[in-house]
Design a protein around this motif. Structure first.
Motif, short mmCIF file in Angstrom:
data_model
loop_
_atom_site.label_atom_id
_atom_site.label_comp_id
_atom_site.label_asym_id
_atom_site.label_seq_id
_atom_site.Cartn_x
_atom_site.Cartn_y
_atom_site.Cartn_z
N GLN A 116 0.71 -1.12 0.18
CA GLN A 116 0.05 0.02 -0.20
C GLN A 116 0.82 1.21 -0.16
OE1 GLN A 116 -3.18 -0.17 2.89
NE2 GLN A 116 -3.21 -2.08 2.73
N TYR A 122 -3.46 10.10 -2.99
CA TYR A 122 -4.39 9.16 -2.76
C TYR A 122 -3.77 7.79 -2.02
CZ TYR A 122 -8.00 11.50 -5.52
OH TYR A 122 -8.74 12.56 -6.03
N ASP A 123 -4.61 7.41 -0.91
CA ASP A 123 -4.07 5.95 -0.54
C ASP A 123 -4.39 4.97 -1.58
OD1 ASP A 123 -3.07 6.97 1.90
OD2 ASP A 123 -5.34 6.98 2.64
N THR A 124 -3.43 4.15 -2.05
CA THR A 124 -3.64 3.00 -3.03
C THR A 124 -2.98 1.82 -2.62
OG1 THR A 124 -1.18 3.44 -4.14
CG2 THR A 124 -2.95 5.02 -5.05
N GLU A 125 -3.62 0.74 -3.22
CA GLU A 125 -3.17 -0.72 -3.12
C GLU A 125 -2.49 -0.91 -4.43
OE1 GLU A 125 -6.48 -2.82 -0.32
OE2 GLU A 125 -6.80 -2.64 -2.60
N LYS A 126 -1.28 -1.48 -4.06
CA LYS A 126 -0.53 -1.70 -5.13
C LYS A 126 -0.61 -3.26 -5.60
CE LYS A 126 4.85 -1.71 -6.12
NZ LYS A 126 5.95 -1.41 -5.81
N TRP A 143 -1.27 0.88 -9.30
CA TRP A 143 -1.57 1.52 -7.97
C TRP A 143 -3.20 2.01 -8.03
CZ3 TRP A 143 2.85 1.38 -10.47
CH2 TRP A 143 4.17 1.25 -9.47
N VAL A 144 -3.85 1.12 -7.33
CA VAL A 144 -5.52 1.37 -7.33
C VAL A 144 -5.98 2.42 -6.28
CG1 VAL A 144 -7.83 0.50 -7.19
CG2 VAL A 144 -5.94 -0.68 -8.32
N ALA A 145 -6.42 3.54 -6.38
CA ALA A 145 -6.80 4.64 -5.51
C ALA A 145 -8.18 3.89 -4.64
CB ALA A 145 -7.05 6.03 -6.16
N LYS A 146 -8.18 3.78 -3.40
CA LYS A 146 -9.22 3.03 -2.86
C LYS A 146 -10.46 3.84 -2.92
CE LYS A 146 -6.20 1.10 0.65
NZ LYS A 146 -5.76 0.89 1.93
N PRO A 151 -7.37 2.47 -11.05
CA PRO A 151 -5.75 2.62 -10.73
C PRO A 151 -5.78 4.33 -11.11
CG PRO A 151 -6.20 0.68 -12.29
CD PRO A 151 -7.65 1.32 -11.90
#
Length: 199
Positions: A116, A122-126, A143-146, A151
């Motif tokens: 993450q 933005y907080d993202t999940e990688k 990198w997906v912005a929650k 992405p």
């Protein structure tokens, strides 16, 4: 006319490269604008993107001038516009043509959450995935912005390629951004490109 074909041919080559990243999935209700940074090796192509409920507009500017792509799922068309040439190419929107914005390809294999990170506010999940390309697999990172549910950055180290959204503004985008400007000459093809797309 030769100059026009040269300009179109050069840009369409770049556009085809971006097709690999854009898929037909639609995130309805998403509405934002952003600066778009595409890096292909040593080449950097800055641009802008506007998205509103499935509709998309991309703008790129290089030494040849500005190029605009408007995707209209509601009309089932894609317009590729060269404002400085006062011309445009219209193509049917099919499953193999670009979608609305950067998304993890549906054919991606082995989707794996690897961390993450905070990216462009933005907080993202990688995620790391493997995407079938030709006869092999290509590793891509997203990198997906929650908050946005899509992405905002993609990277492929093997090709030294990346695409990233910066200065994202979640706000209403005027409908005029997705309209075809008046007074443009409609072209039927550019070096056979339209025929290939419609096959």
């Amino acid at each position: 006319m030769a100059q026009t074909r040269k300009v179109w041919g050069k840009w369409l080559g770049c556009w085809c490269l971006l097709l690999v990243l854009a898929v037909p999935g639609v995130v309805r209700g998403a509405e934002f604008s952003a600066l778009m940074m595409v890096k292909d090796g040593a080449k950097v192509m800055p641009g802008k993107i506007y998205v509103s409920d499935g509709k998309m507009r991309q703008e790129f500017l290089d030494v040849e001038g500005q190029t605009i792509t408007i995707v209209r799922p509601d009309l089932k068309v894609v317009w590729v516009i060269l404002p400085h040439q006062r011309s445009y190419l219209e193509m049917p929107l099919k499953t193999r043509l670009p979608g609305q914005f950067l998304q993890i390809p549906p054919q991606a294999l082995g989707k794996r959450l690897v961390g993450q990170e905070r990216v462009n506010g933005y907080d993202t999940e990688k995620f790391e995935v493997s995407v079938p390309i030709g006869r092999g697999l290509e590793k891509q990172t997203y990198w997906v912005a929650k908050k946005m549910g899509l992405p905002i950055k993609m990277e492929c180290r093997e090709r030294q390629f990346s695409l990233e959204y910066k200065s994202i503004r979640e706000e209403k985008v005027p409908d005029r951004q997705f309209a075809l400007p008046p007074g443009l000459q409609k072209l039927t093809s550019i070096g056979g490109f339209a025929e290939k797309v419609e096959e």
